[in-house]
Design an enzyme around this catalytic site. Sequence first.
Site, PDB file in Angstrom:
ATOM      1  N   ARG A  70       0.847  -1.217   0.000  1.00  0.00           N
ATOM      2  CA  ARG A  70       0.000   0.000   0.000  1.00  0.00           C
ATOM      3  C   ARG A  70       0.872   1.252   0.000  1.00  0.00           C
ATOM      4  O   ARG A  70       0.525   2.251  -0.657  1.00  0.00           O
ATOM      5  CB  ARG A  70      -0.938  -0.036   1.205  1.00  0.00           C
ATOM      6  N   ASN A 102      -8.390   8.899   5.588  1.00  0.00           N
ATOM      7  CA  ASN A 102      -7.428   8.285   4.667  1.00  0.00           C
ATOM      8  C   ASN A 102      -6.022   8.299   5.258  1.00  0.00           C
ATOM      9  O   ASN A 102      -5.654   9.233   5.975  1.00  0.00           O
ATOM     10  CB  ASN A 102      -7.424   9.032   3.319  1.00  0.00           C
ATOM     11  N   HIS A 119      -7.130   8.324  11.173  1.00  0.00           N
ATOM     12  CA  HIS A 119      -6.739   6.911  11.145  1.00  0.00           C
ATOM     13  C   HIS A 119      -5.252   6.721  10.929  1.00  0.00           C
ATOM     14  O   HIS A 119      -4.822   5.627  10.589  1.00  0.00           O
ATOM     15  CB  HIS A 119      -7.528   6.166  10.043  1.00  0.00           C
ATOM     16  N   CYS A 130       9.207  -0.093  21.772  1.00  0.00           N
ATOM     17  CA  CYS A 130       9.756   1.182  22.297  1.00  0.00           C
ATOM     18  C   CYS A 130       9.184   2.396  21.573  1.00  0.00           C
ATOM     19  O   CYS A 130       9.540   3.532  21.873  1.00  0.00           O
ATOM     20  CB  CYS A 130      11.287   1.168  22.174  1.00  0.00           C
ATOM     21  N   GLY A 190     -16.674  11.391  -0.120  1.00  0.00           N
ATOM     22  CA  GLY A 190     -16.036  10.121  -0.461  1.00  0.00           C
ATOM     23  C   GLY A 190     -15.946   9.133   0.666  1.00  0.00           C
ATOM     24  O   GLY A 190     -14.949   8.421   0.803  1.00  0.00           O
ATOM     25  N   THR A 191     -16.996   9.080   1.484  1.00  0.00           N
ATOM     26  CA  THR A 191     -16.986   8.091   2.554  1.00  0.00           C
ATOM     27  C   THR A 191     -18.343   7.400   2.642  1.00  0.00           C
ATOM     28  O   THR A 191     -19.394   8.015   2.472  1.00  0.00           O
ATOM     29  CB  THR A 191     -16.627   8.715   3.919  1.00  0.00           C
ATOM     30  N   ALA A 234     -15.840  13.171  -6.685  1.00  0.00           N
ATOM     31  CA  ALA A 234     -15.283  14.307  -5.947  1.00  0.00           C
ATOM     32  C   ALA A 234     -14.343  15.126  -6.834  1.00  0.00           C
ATOM     33  O   ALA A 234     -14.342  16.362  -6.780  1.00  0.00           O
ATOM     34  CB  ALA A 234     -14.530  13.790  -4.730  1.00  0.00           C
TER      35      ALA A 234
HETATM   36  N1  APR Z   1     -15.841  10.447  -5.645  1.00  0.00           N
HETATM   37  C1  APR Z   1     -16.628  10.500  -4.541  1.00  0.00           C
HETATM   38  N2  APR Z   1     -16.970   9.410  -3.828  1.00  0.00           N
HETATM   39  C2  APR Z   1     -16.500   8.214  -4.266  1.00  0.00           C
HETATM   40  C3  APR Z   1     -15.684   8.087  -5.408  1.00  0.00           C
HETATM   41  C4  APR Z   1     -15.362   9.271  -6.114  1.00  0.00           C
HETATM   42  N3  APR Z   1     -14.593   9.254  -7.216  1.00  0.00           N
HETATM   43  N4  APR Z   1     -15.389   6.763  -5.579  1.00  0.00           N
HETATM   44  C5  APR Z   1     -15.989   6.103  -4.563  1.00  0.00           C
HETATM   45  N5  APR Z   1     -16.666   6.964  -3.786  1.00  0.00           N
HETATM   46  C6  APR Z   1     -17.440   6.701  -2.575  1.00  0.00           C
HETATM   47  C7  APR Z   1     -18.144   5.370  -2.569  1.00  0.00           C
HETATM   48  O1  APR Z   1     -19.471   5.539  -3.071  1.00  0.00           O
HETATM   49  C8  APR Z   1     -18.157   5.019  -1.072  1.00  0.00           C
HETATM   50  O2  APR Z   1     -19.340   5.523  -0.453  1.00  0.00           O
HETATM   51  O3  APR Z   1     -16.491   6.651  -1.538  1.00  0.00           O
HETATM   52  C9  APR Z   1     -16.973   5.794  -0.512  1.00  0.00           C
HETATM   53  C10 APR Z   1     -15.830   4.897  -0.085  1.00  0.00           C
HETATM   54  O4  APR Z   1     -16.298   4.168   1.026  1.00  0.00           O
HETATM   55  P1  APR Z   1     -15.311   3.101   1.705  1.00  0.00           P
HETATM   56  O5  APR Z   1     -14.652   2.287   0.638  1.00  0.00           O
HETATM   57  O6  APR Z   1     -16.110   2.436   2.785  1.00  0.00           O
HETATM   58  O7  APR Z   1     -14.157   3.980   2.351  1.00  0.00           O
HETATM   59  P2  APR Z   1     -14.255   4.834   3.684  1.00  0.00           P
HETATM   60  O8  APR Z   1     -15.624   5.377   3.895  1.00  0.00           O
HETATM   61  O9  APR Z   1     -13.135   5.810   3.637  1.00  0.00           O
HETATM   62  O10 APR Z   1     -13.926   3.741   4.831  1.00  0.00           O
HETATM   63  C11 APR Z   1     -13.831   4.240   6.158  1.00  0.00           C
HETATM   64  O11 APR Z   1     -13.083   2.068   6.908  1.00  0.00           O
HETATM   65  O12 APR Z   1     -11.791   0.234   6.545  1.00  0.00           O
HETATM   66  C12 APR Z   1     -11.876   1.400   7.270  1.00  0.00           C
HETATM   67  O13 APR Z   1     -10.065   2.600   8.113  1.00  0.00           O
HETATM   68  C13 APR Z   1     -10.727   2.288   6.919  1.00  0.00           C
HETATM   69  O14 APR Z   1     -10.728   4.700   6.761  1.00  0.00           O
HETATM   70  C14 APR Z   1     -11.398   3.531   6.334  1.00  0.00           C
HETATM   71  C15 APR Z   1     -12.794   3.459   6.909  1.00  0.00           C
END
Ligand code: APR
Length: 258
Positions: A70, A102, A119, A130, A190-191, A234
């Site tokens: 990664r 992220n 995170h 240590c 984007g979450t 986004a």
């Molecule tokens: N633009 C906007 N949104 C997007 C795009 C894009 N180009 N591509 C994907 N997405 C959206 C998806 O629709 C989804 O809702 O981004 C989101 C990604 O969701 P996840 O894959 O669940 O990622 P995230 O929400 O960051 O996960 C949260 O889970 O596994 C843990 O620690 C890890 O920080 C992470 C946390």
Amino acid sequence: MKAFPPALIERLAGAQSVAVLTGAGISAESGVPTFRDAGGLWEQFRPEELANVQAFLRNPDLVQRWYAYRRKLVREVEPNAGHYALVALERLIPDFTLITQNVDNLHRRAGSQRIVELHGNLLRSYCINCRRPATEIDLEAAAEGQPARCPACGGLIRPDVVWFGEFLPEEALTEAYAACERAEVFLSIGTSALVYPAAGLPLEAKRHGAYVAEINLHPSAIAREVDAVILGKAGEILPVLVETLRQARSRNAPAAGS
Ligand code: APR
């Protein structure tokens, strides 16, 4: 130009304090796989296999190799227009906080300053005994099939990221909640809003009076509870949002004295 909810532009145009939460979706257009979309990072493994302390202690070499993959991946990609739009937005808002889930360091590489890393960060590692920060040389010094160990005490080296079942960094959480209390506008970008406490921040801001907008490819788990849901990428939406805000602000700007 894309039409945004008028209330969002009005609130942003006059806002002194704005907070943003980003998730893996903002890095998707850079080529970093998200966690839960098709082909996402978890598709190859289950979280319980890798991103937790027990898995790490059971198979440190495998977990270290996954994180080395990664780190290599995020070093090979570039921030995208979404990351850069947030840098531009930060420069327009007096009190701006970028809270990110992220760990890919792309906001920092794009030039964001006011970052809260909920995170952790893939590009930081440390010794579990240590807590000495580990260098790339420490990480690569391990013999084939052997886990990388701290040169000072021999402890195993782990990435500075929050694993399932671990607490988030206290200072980052405190700063994130404080930003939610001050925010007049909160953008969730984007979450999937599935992982707490990060997923609770948009509604925490709403409870304190913020106007909350979600910018996401698909409606997230909190889509029905926010003030506006703007569906799309986004990297396409954010630059237009910033340009729309700039135009709104120039319209509202006091006429230069003649
Ligand atoms: N633009 C906007 N949104 C997007 C795009 C894009 N180009 N591509 C994907 N997405 C959206 C998806 O629709 C989804 O809702 O981004 C989101 C990604 O969701 P996840 O894959 O669940 O990622 P995230 O929400 O960051 O996960 C949260 O889970 O596994 C843990 O620690 C890890 O920080 C992470 C946390």
